[in-house]
Design a protein around this motif. Structure first.
Motif, short mmCIF file in Angstrom:
data_model
loop_
_atom_site.label_atom_id
_atom_site.label_comp_id
_atom_site.label_asym_id
_atom_site.label_seq_id
_atom_site.Cartn_x
_atom_site.Cartn_y
_atom_site.Cartn_z
N TYR A 118 0.84 -1.20 0.00
CA TYR A 118 0.00 0.00 0.00
C TYR A 118 0.88 1.25 0.00
O TYR A 118 1.95 1.26 0.63
CB TYR A 118 -0.91 0.03 1.24
CG TYR A 118 -1.77 -1.19 1.43
CD1 TYR A 118 -2.76 -1.51 0.51
CD2 TYR A 118 -1.60 -2.03 2.52
CE1 TYR A 118 -3.57 -2.64 0.68
CE2 TYR A 118 -2.40 -3.15 2.71
CZ TYR A 118 -3.37 -3.46 1.78
OH TYR A 118 -4.16 -4.58 1.96
N PRO A 119 0.44 2.33 -0.65
CA PRO A 119 1.21 3.58 -0.62
C PRO A 119 1.28 4.14 0.80
O PRO A 119 0.38 3.92 1.62
CB PRO A 119 0.40 4.52 -1.53
CG PRO A 119 -0.43 3.61 -2.38
CD PRO A 119 -0.75 2.42 -1.52
N THR A 120 2.35 4.87 1.12
CA THR A 120 2.44 5.51 2.42
C THR A 120 1.48 6.70 2.47
O THR A 120 1.26 7.38 1.47
CB THR A 120 3.87 5.99 2.70
OG1 THR A 120 4.28 6.89 1.66
CG2 THR A 120 4.84 4.81 2.74
N SER A 121 0.91 6.93 3.64
CA SER A 121 -0.04 8.03 3.80
C SER A 121 -0.26 8.29 5.29
O SER A 121 -0.26 7.37 6.10
CB SER A 121 -1.38 7.70 3.15
OG SER A 121 -2.35 8.70 3.41
N GLU A 122 -0.44 9.55 5.66
CA GLU A 122 -0.76 9.91 7.03
C GLU A 122 -2.26 10.06 7.24
O GLU A 122 -2.71 10.27 8.36
CB GLU A 122 -0.04 11.21 7.42
CG GLU A 122 1.47 11.07 7.52
CD GLU A 122 2.15 12.34 7.99
OE1 GLU A 122 1.42 13.32 8.31
OE2 GLU A 122 3.39 12.38 8.03
N THR A 123 -3.04 9.97 6.16
CA THR A 123 -4.47 10.22 6.27
C THR A 123 -5.35 9.07 5.79
O THR A 123 -6.47 8.90 6.27
CB THR A 123 -4.86 11.48 5.46
OG1 THR A 123 -4.48 11.29 4.09
CG2 THR A 123 -4.14 12.70 6.02
N HIS A 124 -4.86 8.25 4.86
CA HIS A 124 -5.69 7.21 4.27
C HIS A 124 -5.68 5.96 5.14
O HIS A 124 -4.68 5.64 5.78
CB HIS A 124 -5.18 6.86 2.86
CG HIS A 124 -6.20 6.14 2.03
ND1 HIS A 124 -7.27 6.75 1.45
CD2 HIS A 124 -6.32 4.82 1.70
CE1 HIS A 124 -8.00 5.88 0.79
NE2 HIS A 124 -7.45 4.69 0.93
N VAL A 125 -6.80 5.23 5.15
CA VAL A 125 -6.91 3.95 5.86
C VAL A 125 -7.06 2.85 4.81
O VAL A 125 -7.94 2.91 3.95
CB VAL A 125 -8.12 3.94 6.82
CG1 VAL A 125 -8.23 2.57 7.50
CG2 VAL A 125 -7.97 5.04 7.86
#
Length: 299
Positions: A118-125
């Motif tokens: 999965y792509p890195t993200s601080e907001t997506h679940v």
């Protein structure tokens, strides 16, 4: 049940074998060492000149493929990244060849994988239904590994991709790297501190693999992460609390990049991943929360 395992001497494999032995299963491990039997486990040599493991094996009921160079080792130079990638592809190719020539095919094939897909993200679940794939080294390696393992479907075998989160445990995994500054009284926020760590205790990884094997409804990707991911700043505070060390000295991202090179991505970036399929299948985590998990490992 007759189980065949690759990567059985590694961090996760060792824990898995202990669990499977306690459950009373018959275990065969494909190993680079000479064939032998030890502590109730049969080891059969493979990936070695003149080795013909198919001549020593009986058709397994289930296969767990954990083979591959650890992503927690080395400095992620181009040469090391090549080893990480090729070790997985070559071992899986050989495993598929062996299973193809055996008379009977396994009911289930569990292939190790990682949430790095999965792509890195601080907001997506992310859940198993998330279609996004990271277009970086880890994402593409995991994607290609799952694609190769999917060939087992041609034999009518149920195929599961266990996407491991950041695995914590004694004697291995990512926790020693993260906890080391605290042991030196120099622990603190790493990078922004807002990056997600979708962690999981190694005991729950082994338990989840056993659960997947015995749950016919589970197939395809299965996220193996604790149900309560934490941000890096909160993980650091928990480590400090459990080890009775201060959480005060920030570690800039640039310092981690200089120290770890490309591998710094493992601690500077992350994903918020939930084990939706395990939860819906009523799998019970032994360590669902971070503080008890850290206490078990670090105290």
């Amino acid at each position: 049940m007759n189980l065949l395992i690759t990567g059985g001497t590694g961090f996760i494999g060792s824990q898995l074998i202990e669990n499977l032995k306690a459950e009373g299963h018959s275990i065969t491990v494909l190993s680079r060492s000479e064939s032998k039997e030890k502590d109730g486990v049969r080891y059969v040599q493979w990936l070695h000149n003149n080795a013909k493991p198919e001549e020593e094996l009986t058709p397994p009921d289930a296969v767990v493929n954990l083979a591959g160079v650890s992503i927690n080792e080395g400095n992620w130079s181009e040469e090391h990244q090549k080893k990480i990638y090729e070790s997985r592809m070559e071992a899986t190719d050989e495993l598929l060849r062996i299973l193809e020539v055996l008379n009977g095919k396994p009911d289930v094939f569990v292939n190790a994988s990682a949430i790095g897909i999965y792509p890195t993200s601080e907001t997506h679940v992310y859940t198993e239904n998330s279609p996004e794939i990271a277009h970086d080294f880890l994402g593409e390696t995991v994607h290609e590994w799952e694609k190769k393992a999917s060939k087992m479907k041609e034999f009518g075998t149920r195929v599961v991709y266990t996407r491991f989160g950041t695995v914590f445990g004694k004697g291995g995994g990512a926790l020693p790297l993260i906890a080391l500054p605290y042991k030196l009284f120099a622990g603190g926020p790493i990078g922004s501190g807002q990056q997600w760590i979708s962690w999981v205790h190694v005991e729950d990884v082994a338990r989840a693999i056993s659960f997947v094997i015995s749950t016919p409804s589970l197939e395809g990707p299965v996220n193996v992460t604790a149900p309560a991911p934490v941000r890096m700043s909160d993980l650091g505070k928990a480590i400090g609390s459990v080890t009775h060390r201060p959480h005060w000295l920030p570690v800039p991202g640039i310092a981690m990049k200089l120290a770890l090179g490309k591998k710094s991505k493992l601690v500077l970036e992350g994903q918020h991943v939930l084990p939706e399929k395990l939860i819906e299948s009523e799998f019970t985590f032994k360590y669902p929360a971070i503080r008890p998990a850290l206490a078990n490992i670090l105290e």
